[in-house]
Design a protein around this motif. Structure first.
Motif, PDB file in Angstrom:
ATOM      1  N   ARG A  89     -28.237  11.222 -26.546  1.00  0.00           N
ATOM      2  CA  ARG A  89     -28.391   9.905 -27.169  1.00  0.00           C
ATOM      3  C   ARG A  89     -27.101   9.361 -27.746  1.00  0.00           C
ATOM      4  O   ARG A  89     -26.948   8.158 -27.906  1.00  0.00           O
ATOM      5  N   ARG A  90     -26.187  10.243 -28.144  1.00  0.00           N
ATOM      6  CA  ARG A  90     -25.020   9.752 -28.884  1.00  0.00           C
ATOM      7  C   ARG A  90     -23.783  10.603 -28.603  1.00  0.00           C
ATOM      8  O   ARG A  90     -23.218  11.203 -29.525  1.00  0.00           O
ATOM      9  N   ASP A 116     -29.332   7.591 -38.267  1.00  0.00           N
ATOM     10  CA  ASP A 116     -30.148   7.566 -37.050  1.00  0.00           C
ATOM     11  C   ASP A 116     -30.898   6.246 -36.950  1.00  0.00           C
ATOM     12  O   ASP A 116     -30.755   5.379 -37.808  1.00  0.00           O
ATOM     13  N   GLY A 117     -31.697   6.113 -35.907  1.00  0.00           N
ATOM     14  CA  GLY A 117     -32.589   4.958 -35.772  1.00  0.00           C
ATOM     15  C   GLY A 117     -31.850   3.652 -35.570  1.00  0.00           C
ATOM     16  O   GLY A 117     -30.757   3.607 -35.015  1.00  0.00           O
ATOM     17  N   GLN A 118     -32.464   2.563 -36.089  1.00  0.00           N
ATOM     18  CA  GLN A 118     -31.886   1.225 -35.867  1.00  0.00           C
ATOM     19  C   GLN A 118     -30.529   1.067 -36.538  1.00  0.00           C
ATOM     20  O   GLN A 118     -29.650   0.364 -36.041  1.00  0.00           O
ATOM     21  N   VAL A 119     -30.371   1.713 -37.689  1.00  0.00           N
ATOM     22  CA  VAL A 119     -29.073   1.615 -38.384  1.00  0.00           C
ATOM     23  C   VAL A 119     -27.992   2.228 -37.499  1.00  0.00           C
ATOM     24  O   VAL A 119     -26.907   1.666 -37.333  1.00  0.00           O
ATOM     25  N   HIS A 120     -28.317   3.374 -36.904  1.00  0.00           N
ATOM     26  CA  HIS A 120     -27.343   3.981 -35.995  1.00  0.00           C
ATOM     27  C   HIS A 120     -27.049   3.070 -34.808  1.00  0.00           C
ATOM     28  O   HIS A 120     -25.881   2.874 -34.440  1.00  0.00           O
ATOM     29  N   ASP A 121     -28.097   2.499 -34.218  1.00  0.00           N
ATOM     30  CA  ASP A 121     -27.890   1.626 -33.042  1.00  0.00           C
ATOM     31  C   ASP A 121     -26.923   0.491 -33.390  1.00  0.00           C
ATOM     32  O   ASP A 121     -26.020   0.178 -32.623  1.00  0.00           O
ATOM     33  N   ARG A 122     -27.157  -0.108 -34.571  1.00  0.00           N
ATOM     34  CA  ARG A 122     -26.300  -1.240 -34.978  1.00  0.00           C
ATOM     35  C   ARG A 122     -24.846  -0.788 -35.180  1.00  0.00           C
ATOM     36  O   ARG A 122     -23.915  -1.396 -34.669  1.00  0.00           O
ATOM     37  N   GLU A 134     -23.006   0.078 -32.013  1.00  0.00           N
ATOM     38  CA  GLU A 134     -22.517  -1.106 -31.293  1.00  0.00           C
ATOM     39  C   GLU A 134     -21.179  -1.582 -31.882  1.00  0.00           C
ATOM     40  O   GLU A 134     -20.247  -1.894 -31.140  1.00  0.00           O
TER      41      GLU A 134
END
Ligand code: HEM
Length: 306
Positions: A253-254, A52-58, A61
């Motif tokens: 969100r995902r 989750d969080g920023q790791v997930h966002d990266r 992508e």
């Protein structure tokens, strides 16, 4: 029969609200030592799906960038062509059997499972000589990807093989590519199986193939969805199970980033199968999974209408 979890949330609005709420997290994969590479635990610890969080966002992508390389129209035609080749082989085998006085219908779930994995592996860069090995590796490891408790004995070796044929790449990119194959495997096979049953048994299916495979798939996603449940960790620390029957590609969100590719692969397999097969006489049965609705096998016969 699996028992119903008492934390099952079924209302469409509530399910969608939870999937959109950043306070509800996906159950995370445990981290692995930096020295560990190419195991199922390593794979789960490096993909977007279990963080989750920023790791997930990266990682999300990176996932979307890899998927952007996979053109749905090309996936559909490649899937139709390969499914056609697999059916040629099966039909030849059946012909020899019939000549020898035997008769046996063909389990088309073999095609539903192998063809999307093969087409995706090729599109992700697996060399032709390694393609069948990559498909075997995906099938050997797919059950352990969503839930390591269900991993078969070949799970780690399967991931190791995929890491060898999809690299070299840094750990997150490599895991992302392997993860695409694992994510696609059972869900797409289940979509194909359910869509074939809809096409073969539904009144709306035109025997001349007038209804497009894409329409059959859209109907299947709405009325007989393959992916049925997912889990989230609630803010109070408890785990909730969400009913996805009204949003089988997820939401919020995902959602599934591979939905277009999944539809295209399924349509390609349907194009090939519906042109030359019909349902054999059988009692339909499904795999015993609360999260996935997948025919255990689906016997067809060749109509020779090709
Ligand atoms: C080409 C085939 C497919 C690919 C490459 C693919 C890929 C992915 C990936 C990478 C994720 C993780 C996204 C994230 O957590 O940010 C995901 C999630 C998901 N996929 Fe797919 N998928 C495929 C087929 C399918 C099919 C056929 C279905 C069902 C109809 C499906 C349903 C879902 C759902 C429900 C999620 C979200 C799970 C959750 O939020 O807990 N996928 N998919």
């Amino acid at each position: 029969m699996p028992t119903e979890p008492n934390d099952l949330i079924t209302g469409d609005a509530e399910v969608r609200a939870i999937l959109a709420d950043p306070a509800y997290l996906v159950p995370p994969a445990p981290p692995v030592p930096v020295t560990e590479h190419g195991t199922m635990a390593w794979l789960r610890a490096h993909v977007a799906r279990f963080c989750d969080g920023q790791v997930h966002d990266r990682r999300r992508e990176v996932t979307e960038q890899e998927l952007a390389r996979l053109n749905p129209a090309l996936l559909r035609s490649a899937a139709a062509e390969l499914a056609g080749t697999e059916l040629d082989r099966a039909e030849l085998d059946r012909g020899e059997l019939a000549a020898a006085g035997g008769e046996e219908p063909f389990d088309v779930m073999v095609v539903a499972r192998r063809v999307p994995a093969a087409v995706l592996a090729t599109a992700l860069g697996v060399a032709a000589a390694a393609r069948d090995g990559a498909v075997d590796a995906v099938l050997a490891s797919a059950s352990g990807y969503p839930n390591p408790d269900l991993a078969g004995p070949g799970a780690d070796a399967g991931v190791q093989f995929l890491a060898a044929v999809l690299g070299p790449a840094d750990a997150e990119l490599l895991a992302t590519r392997i993860g695409l194959l694992e994510q696609a495997c059972d869900a797409t096979a289940a979509l194909i199986g359910n869509a074939l049953i809809r096409a073969f048994t539904g009144e709306e299916y035109d025997q001349d193939g007038a209804e497009d495979a894409g329409e059959i798939i859209a109907g299947t996603l709405a009325s007989d969805p393959p992916v049925r449940r997912t889990k989230r960790l609630a803010p109070d620390g408890g785990t909730v199970t969400l009913d996805l029957t009204t949003c089988t590609f997820g939401a919020g969100r995902r959602p599934c980033p591979g939905a277009d590719q999944a539809r295209a692969l399924a349509a390609g397999v349907l194009d090939a199968v519906l042109a030359r097969c019909e349902l054999a006489d059988q009692q339909l049965s499904y795999l015993p999974s609360p999260n996935l609705r997948m025919p255990a096998r689906l016997l067809v016969e060749f109509t020779r209408r090709r």
